[in-house]
Design an enzyme around this catalytic site. Structure first.
Site, PDB file in Angstrom:
ATOM      1  N   GLY A   1       0.824  -1.212   0.000  1.00 16.54           N
ATOM      2  CA  GLY A   1       0.000   0.000   0.000  1.00 16.54           C
ATOM      3  C   GLY A   1       0.856   1.258   0.000  1.00 16.54           C
ATOM      4  O   GLY A   1       2.024   1.236  -0.427  1.00 16.54           O
TER       5      GLY A   1
ATOM      6  N   ARG B   1      -6.128   1.794  -1.362  1.00 13.15           N
ATOM      7  CA  ARG B   1      -7.003   1.877  -2.528  1.00 13.15           C
ATOM      8  C   ARG B   1      -8.342   2.521  -2.183  1.00 13.15           C
ATOM      9  O   ARG B   1      -8.989   3.126  -3.023  1.00 13.15           O
ATOM     10  CB  ARG B   1      -7.223   0.459  -3.050  1.00 13.15           C
ATOM     11  CG  ARG B   1      -8.028   0.393  -4.287  1.00 13.15           C
ATOM     12  CD  ARG B   1      -8.353  -1.020  -4.679  1.00 13.15           C
ATOM     13  NE  ARG B   1      -9.028  -1.032  -5.956  1.00 13.15           N
ATOM     14  CZ  ARG B   1     -10.291  -0.693  -6.143  1.00 13.15           C
ATOM     15  NH1 ARG B   1     -11.026  -0.363  -5.118  1.00 13.15           N
ATOM     16  NH2 ARG B   1     -10.822  -0.693  -7.343  1.00 13.15           N
TER      17      ARG B   1
ATOM     18  N   GLU C   1     -10.954  19.497   5.445  1.00 11.78           N
ATOM     19  CA  GLU C   1     -11.653  18.478   6.220  1.00 11.78           C
ATOM     20  C   GLU C   1     -11.687  18.880   7.681  1.00 11.78           C
ATOM     21  O   GLU C   1     -10.966  19.795   8.106  1.00 11.78           O
ATOM     22  CB  GLU C   1     -10.918  17.125   6.101  1.00 11.78           C
ATOM     23  CG  GLU C   1     -11.054  16.482   4.745  1.00 11.78           C
ATOM     24  CD  GLU C   1     -10.423  15.105   4.675  1.00 11.78           C
ATOM     25  OE1 GLU C   1      -9.679  14.736   5.615  1.00 11.78           O
ATOM     26  OE2 GLU C   1     -10.658  14.401   3.695  1.00 11.78           O
TER      27      GLU C   1
ATOM     28  N   HIS D   1     -15.107   6.104  11.913  1.00 15.38           N
ATOM     29  CA  HIS D   1     -15.545   7.145  10.993  1.00 15.38           C
ATOM     30  C   HIS D   1     -17.029   7.369  11.226  1.00 15.38           C
ATOM     31  O   HIS D   1     -17.801   6.416  11.263  1.00 15.38           O
ATOM     32  CB  HIS D   1     -15.294   6.738   9.535  1.00 15.38           C
ATOM     33  CG  HIS D   1     -15.339   7.910   8.622  1.00 15.38           C
ATOM     34  ND1 HIS D   1     -16.525   8.501   8.257  1.00 15.38           N
ATOM     35  CD2 HIS D   1     -14.365   8.640   8.052  1.00 15.38           C
ATOM     36  CE1 HIS D   1     -16.263   9.537   7.476  1.00 15.38           C
ATOM     37  NE2 HIS D   1     -14.959   9.643   7.345  1.00 15.38           N
TER      38      HIS D   1
ATOM     39  N   ARG E   1     -13.419  13.857  14.200  1.00 17.20           N
ATOM     40  CA  ARG E   1     -14.207  12.642  13.964  1.00 17.20           C
ATOM     41  C   ARG E   1     -14.735  11.993  15.235  1.00 17.20           C
ATOM     42  O   ARG E   1     -15.825  11.442  15.235  1.00 17.20           O
ATOM     43  CB  ARG E   1     -13.348  11.619  13.233  1.00 17.20           C
ATOM     44  CG  ARG E   1     -13.141  11.985  11.810  1.00 17.20           C
ATOM     45  CD  ARG E   1     -12.296  10.968  11.121  1.00 17.20           C
ATOM     46  NE  ARG E   1     -12.141  11.394   9.738  1.00 17.20           N
ATOM     47  CZ  ARG E   1     -11.330  10.842   8.872  1.00 17.20           C
ATOM     48  NH1 ARG E   1     -10.573   9.838   9.240  1.00 17.20           N
ATOM     49  NH2 ARG E   1     -11.258  11.289   7.654  1.00 17.20           N
TER      50      ARG E   1
ATOM     51  N   HIS F   1     -12.504   2.507  11.506  1.00 12.11           N
ATOM     52  CA  HIS F   1     -11.923   3.109  10.311  1.00 12.11           C
ATOM     53  C   HIS F   1     -10.403   3.036  10.287  1.00 12.11           C
ATOM     54  O   HIS F   1      -9.806   2.703   9.277  1.00 12.11           O
ATOM     55  CB  HIS F   1     -12.380   4.567  10.268  1.00 12.11           C
ATOM     56  CG  HIS F   1     -11.966   5.295   9.039  1.00 12.11           C
ATOM     57  ND1 HIS F   1     -12.226   4.806   7.782  1.00 12.11           N
ATOM     58  CD2 HIS F   1     -11.321   6.480   8.873  1.00 12.11           C
ATOM     59  CE1 HIS F   1     -11.750   5.657   6.883  1.00 12.11           C
ATOM     60  NE2 HIS F   1     -11.183   6.662   7.515  1.00 12.11           N
TER      61      HIS F   1
ATOM     62  N   ARG G   1      -6.872  10.846  15.148  1.00 20.91           N
ATOM     63  CA  ARG G   1      -6.198  11.132  13.883  1.00 20.91           C
ATOM     64  C   ARG G   1      -6.974  12.173  13.097  1.00 20.91           C
ATOM     65  O   ARG G   1      -8.175  12.025  12.882  1.00 20.91           O
ATOM     66  CB  ARG G   1      -6.112   9.851  13.056  1.00 20.91           C
ATOM     67  CG  ARG G   1      -5.433  10.038  11.717  1.00 20.91           C
ATOM     68  CD  ARG G   1      -5.550   8.767  10.904  1.00 20.91           C
ATOM     69  NE  ARG G   1      -6.916   8.548  10.472  1.00 20.91           N
ATOM     70  CZ  ARG G   1      -7.342   8.647   9.208  1.00 20.91           C
ATOM     71  NH1 ARG G   1      -6.495   8.957   8.250  1.00 20.91           N
ATOM     72  NH2 ARG G   1      -8.592   8.421   8.890  1.00 20.91           N
TER      73      ARG G   1
END
Ligand SMILES: Cc1cc2nc3c(=O)[nH]c(=O)nc-3n(C[C@H](O)[C@H](O)[C@H](O)COP(=O)(O)OP(=O)(O)OC[C@H]3O[C@@H](n4cnc5c(N)ncnc54)[C@H](O)[C@@H]3O)c2cc1C
Length: 563
Positions: free
Chosen positions: A34, A65, A135, A252, A298, A358, A393
């Site tokens: 990744g 991805r 964000e 999330h 979040r 998440h 995070r």
């Protein structure tokens, strides 16, 4: 030492004799292809090392991805490194290491340029400038994205092509790494793997880099793909590597919730563009919880959504895009396509959403170069804990961390490999356990589902001491049952890895008697007076992982393992 958890697990999952299987030799072995593993492999190869990359699925598969919103990096003229660093520290709730934060943030533009050099195509404005979005928790628009909300596909494509083309890199797709191989001194010297035809291989390497990603599959509700089962954490534990802050799991807040559908994530960018969260009665509840409303961090949004679902006795809340100035179908093509598949028109219909596991913030404790506590073993990306994210995070910092740390670990591991030689694996052998129960069969699917349900209920958004204690007992019971059987398939190895990580994370959550960041304890609803990290130190004796000791490390001392 503050507490101990007895494990009594075997050092290796399966019996092996390297002389009986094909062997490969490389300078550097990377488990995972990744954002983190791919970058580490490229840098190690560019430094001159021979590199193997093993992935348990196809190279293109993995959390990278699936990344949606994008990559946080300071590029705009009105933005600054100090602002990005401060936002990261603010969201980290006292547990982000300022030195690590500065390093990662300042290296962001270089990491972005390397992706551009590989041919990654990010979205641009009409004048050719990179298009930047904002964000939750970020005080500037600094998120670079691709194909609107499908950034990960583009990053993974560019990395995969580069990996496949590099003359010093050999890729081994659909090769499941079962265990790290250690020499008698405890140094990691290779990996035992099984390919999709169940053929076993031994890989010898001077340096091994774990880049195995997350562990969202521990939970019933998750945004992560099937292969995110925490294998690297479990393998690392069995080789003796120290783990840090495993209780911190980020949920999330807005995953599509339609019975039977995958829990597709609806990115923060959608809320950044003005989408509102309302309950089934149409009430917009986020302004009651945080001045930034839908753009609150979040953990705040996840808790608010969870509380609202309980208060309204509903299985979800609803994301409204109807009031957006622009056409939501054009701005968010992926969300539009998926919603349309389920009969929803995002320009008109509210989208049912609920939280899902998440991102695993905790992981293998590493220093600024990605070194773990075990010689010969490195870790990067989601399976590592650098102390960047702290207790929470901020969105789009994980791709950034994977690229920056992958770069550093790849170069350092290659340099370390040139100083040594690849050890022979021939003297390493592991006999099968004499008391393995061959006549008992377990329904692995049933047990996996039970594990995921238990984790969602007791180790989810909301936690309490008594529930965590009961969960730990149940997990231990299941782990003992599975460990008593011969483990012969990837599904069995994944399950035992998931049970291992679940036990460690639950044990850590019990030890943290406070609420901080993503860790919300109803019996300890506020942060304690002193910020601390929790390290789990494995106790390896005579081929067994006897257990782990939980060590509390005050933040002032919790700097890097080896600076
Ligand atoms: C839906 C979704 C959206 C996200 N959006 C964003 C975003 O917008 N911005 C952001 O910064 N972050 C985002 N994240 C988080 C981010 O995508 C991940 O944290 C990051 O991609 C992890 O990269 P990685 O290289 O560590 O692991 P991965 O990309 O998950 O790669 C793991 C690799 O390890 C391999 N592997 C695992 N176990 C084994 C084994 N036993 N043997 C061999 N190989 C193995 C896999 O095959 C894979 O190649 C998102 C995550 C999800 C799930």
């Amino acid at each position: 030492m503050d507490a101990s958890l007895s494990l009594g697990a075997s050092r290796y999952l399966v019996p092996f004799d390297p002389r009986q299987v094909p062997q490969f030799r490389f300078d550097v072995l990377v488990l995972g292809g990744g954002s983190a593993g791919g970058t580490a492999a490229l840098r190690a190869a560019e430094a001159g090392a021979s590199v193997a990359v093993l992935t348990k699925g196809k190279l293109l598969e993995g959390n990278t991805r699936w990344a949606k919103g994008g990559l946080a990096a300071v590029t705009g003229s009105r933005d600054s490194f100090d602002s990005h660093a401060q936002d990261t520290l603010d969201v980290g709730c006292g547990l982000s290491d300022p030195k690590v934060v500065q390093h990662v943030v300042r290296d962001g533009p270089r990491a972005l340029n390397e992706l551009l050099d590989l041919g990654a195509k990010f979205d641009r404005e009409g004048n050719g400038d990179l298009s930047l979005s904002r964000e939750g928790g970020h005080s500037h628009a600094r998120i670079v994205h691709a194909h609107g909300d499908s950034t990960g596909i583009e990053i993974q494509r560019a990395l995969t092509e580069a990996l496949e083309e590099h003359p010093r890199i050999r890729t081994f797709e659909r090769h499941f790494a079962i265990d790290l191989l250690s020499d008698p001194d405890g140094r990691v010297v290779g990996v035992l793997a099984s390919n999709f035809k169940s053929q076993r291989f031994a890989f010898a390497a001077r340096e091994v880099i774990l880049a195995t990603g997350g562990s969202g599959q521990l939970y019933r509700e998750t945004t992560n793909p099937d292969l995110a089962t925490g294998d690297g954490l479990a393998m690392g534990l069995r080789s003796g590597a120290v783990q840090r802050d495993l209780e911190f799991v980020q949920f999330h807040p807005t995953c599509l919730y339609i019975a039977g559908a995958a829990r597709v994530l609806i990115s923060e960018i959608v809320r950044g563009a003005g989408a509102e969260l309302r309950d089934k009665n149409g009430y917009r509840f986020m302004p009651d919880h945080h001045p930034a409303a839908e753009l609150a961090p979040r953990d705040v949004v996840s808790r608010a959504v969870f509380e609202r679902m309980v208060a309204t006795e509903d299985t979800s809340v609803y994301l409204h895009l109807a009031g957006l100035g622009s056409d939501p179908h054009r701005a968010f093509p992926a969300v539009s396509r998926i919603a349309r598949f389920f009969g929803l028109d995002i320009a008109k219909d509210p989208i049912p959403v609920r939280p899902g596991a998440h991102y695993h913030i905790g992981g293998l404790a590493v220093d600024m170069d990605g070194r773990t506590s075990v010689p010969g073993l490195w870790a990067v990306g989601e399976c590592a804990s650098t102390n960047l994210h702290g207790a929470n995070r901020i969105g789009s910092n994980s791709l950034l961390e994977g690229l920056v740390m992958g770069n550093r670990a790849g170069r350092c591991a290659a340099n370390a490999a040139f100083d040594g030689t690849v050890s022979s694996l021939d003297h390493l052998r592991h006999e099968s356990a004499p008391d393995a129960l061959h006549e008992v069969e377990l329904n692995l699917d049933d047990l996996t589902y039970s594990l995921k349900s238990l984790m969602w209920r007791d180790m989810g958004v909301q936690r309490s001491g008594p529930a965590l204690g009961e969960a730990l007992k149940r997990l231990t019971f299941w782990a003992r049952a599975v460990e008593a059987l011969p483990l012969e398939s990837p599904r069995a190895w994944e399950l035992i890895n998931m049970l291992t990580v679940a036990r460690l994370a639950t044990f850590s959550a019990l030890g943290r008697c406070e609420s901080r960041g993503v860790h919300w304890r109803t019996d300890f609803p506020v942060p304690g007076p002193d910020a601390f990290h929790q390290e789990l130190v494995p106790n390896l004796v005579n081929g067994f992982v006897e257990g782990v000791d939980l060590r509390r490390v005050a933040v002032t001392e919790a700097q890097l393992l080896r600076e």
